[in-house]
Enzyme design. Structure first.
Site, mmCIF file in Angstrom:
data_model
loop_
_atom_site.group_PDB
_atom_site.id
_atom_site.type_symbol
_atom_site.label_atom_id
_atom_site.label_comp_id
_atom_site.label_asym_id
_atom_site.label_seq_id
_atom_site.Cartn_x
_atom_site.Cartn_y
_atom_site.Cartn_z
ATOM 1 N N LYS A 56 -39.062 -19.211 -18.543
ATOM 2 C CA LYS A 56 -39.946 -19.631 -17.727
ATOM 3 C C LYS A 56 -38.917 -20.381 -16.159
ATOM 4 C CE LYS A 56 -40.452 -22.444 -22.503
ATOM 5 N NZ LYS A 56 -40.838 -23.299 -22.675
ATOM 6 N N TYR B 279 -47.498 -15.730 -22.722
ATOM 7 C CA TYR B 279 -45.919 -16.849 -23.157
ATOM 8 C C TYR B 279 -45.363 -15.961 -23.752
ATOM 9 C CZ TYR B 279 -44.454 -20.365 -24.172
ATOM 10 O OH TYR B 279 -43.090 -21.320 -24.819
ATOM 11 N N SER C 263 -36.885 -18.620 -23.269
ATOM 12 C CA SER C 263 -37.481 -19.872 -22.476
ATOM 13 C C SER C 263 -36.640 -19.843 -21.263
ATOM 14 C CB SER C 263 -37.390 -21.557 -23.352
ATOM 15 O OG SER C 263 -38.490 -22.023 -24.587
ATOM 16 N N TYR D 252 -34.285 -29.719 -22.532
ATOM 17 C CA TYR D 252 -35.437 -30.619 -22.767
ATOM 18 C C TYR D 252 -34.388 -31.838 -23.309
ATOM 19 C CZ TYR D 252 -36.278 -25.621 -24.270
ATOM 20 O OH TYR D 252 -36.208 -24.401 -23.963
ATOM 21 N N VAL E 234 -34.531 -20.379 -26.400
ATOM 22 C CA VAL E 234 -33.820 -20.511 -28.548
ATOM 23 C C VAL E 234 -32.860 -19.531 -29.275
ATOM 24 C CG1 VAL E 234 -34.706 -22.687 -28.949
ATOM 25 C CG2 VAL E 234 -36.340 -20.032 -29.356
#
Length: 309
Positions: free
Chosen positions: A67, A191, A64, A243, A261
């Site tokens: 992103k 993605y 992630s 998050y 992760v």
């Protein structure tokens, strides 16, 4: 003020002694195979140095953290039109939650949760073919890192495609509400592949420099994005980058950061340094357990918190 090299050496020694190292991500089979003992850290400073310690030159899946880069690229393409499809508020829920998405009629809360990043990927596709869109992401990361060797781990990408049922559910849900404009399989293909980009701590710290130094690469003074855009990406990293642990990370570390992760974290000390840390064991929120602890130690020792010493 202690030297950065001495602080990193001390952090590596402390992390090596930790018995609770978290748990590697098991829902992506390729990530489950990564030894939990790894720990690396790298810091890129304004004078062009990269100070490293531990396993800083071992490659890992950034997941992630990608992103941050896809958000930067898409803002360069469509600007603030993105915010018609993606929000800018912390989610307070797990990174792959569908509950909030249903309540808010397919509009993801921010670009760093999975649904938000999938929507960003859809926007990034534009009129491009998936291969072209993925190429633009990879080219951007290679450019800001100054390293053409950065590539996609195809085994990790395949592993994600074979097990990414929840992400497929998120994407189909958003497509049903018209948030996604492209075929779901195209969006998810891009993605999964950009999340599977593999980098070392050294490469990742280099890639984050434009966020640390007002949109510019300090050694060459090359402009990547405007100062305002860099500031806004940093703001989203601070409020949404971890998050449902983003508030705790800001409380403990006090730096904008984005986790993945795969166990990596990219953090930014504005005007001072870009920092990458990697330890594959995760806490309950899916963030690197030792990576977070190491950044807390580093920010305190170097007095780098954005909230003051």
């Amino acid at each position: 003020m202690p030297s950065l090299k001495a602080v990193l050496a001390e952090i590596v020694q402390e992390m090596a002694a930790q018995t609770d190292r978290g748990t590697v991500a098991s829902y992506i089979p390729e990530l489950a195979r990564v030894p939990v003992q790894h720990f690396g850290i790298a810091v890129a400073t304004a004078d062009g140095q990269v100070v490293c310690a531990g396993d800083a030159d071992t490659s890992f899946s950034i997941q992630s953290i990608s992103k941050v880069f896809t958000l930067t690229v898409v803002l360069g393409q469509i600007g603030d039109a993105l915010w018609q499809r993606v929000g800018r508020e912390p989610s307070g829920n797990a990174f792959n939650s569908i509950v909030q998405l249903e309540h808010e009629r397919g509009i993801p809360r921010n670009p760093f949760i999975n649904a938000g990043a999938i929507a960003v990927t859809d926007a990034l596709l534009g009129e491009s073919l998936p291969r072209e869109a993925l190429g633009s992401i990879l080219s951007f990361i290679r450019f800001v890192a100054g390293d053409e060797r950065i590539s996609i781990d195809k085994d990790v990408a395949r592993s994600e495609q074979e097990t990414g049922f929840l992400n497929a559910a998120l994407a189909n849900f958003m497509r049903a509400f018209g948030v996604l404009k492209h075929p779901v399989e195209h969006v998810l293909g891009v993605y999964f592949h950009h999340c599977a980009i593999a980098m070392t701590c050294r490469q990742l710290a280099m890639a984050g420099r434009y966020l640390a130094f007002s949109g510019r690469l300090p050694a060459s003074d090359t402009s990547v994005v405007s100062t305002d855009r860099a500031r806004r990406v940093n703001a989203l990293m601070l409020t949404c980058g971890h998050y449902d642990q983003s508030g705790d990370f800001a409380f403990r570390v006090g730096l904008p950061g984005k986790s993945g992760v795969g166990g990596g974290i990219l953090a930014v000390a504005p005007g001072t340094a870009s920092i990458a840390v990697w330890s594959p064991g995760l806490n309950q929120q899916g963030n690197s357990l030792l990576g977070t602890l190491a950044l807390e130690r580093l920010a305190k020792a170097m007095q780098w918190s954005v909230f003051g010493a």
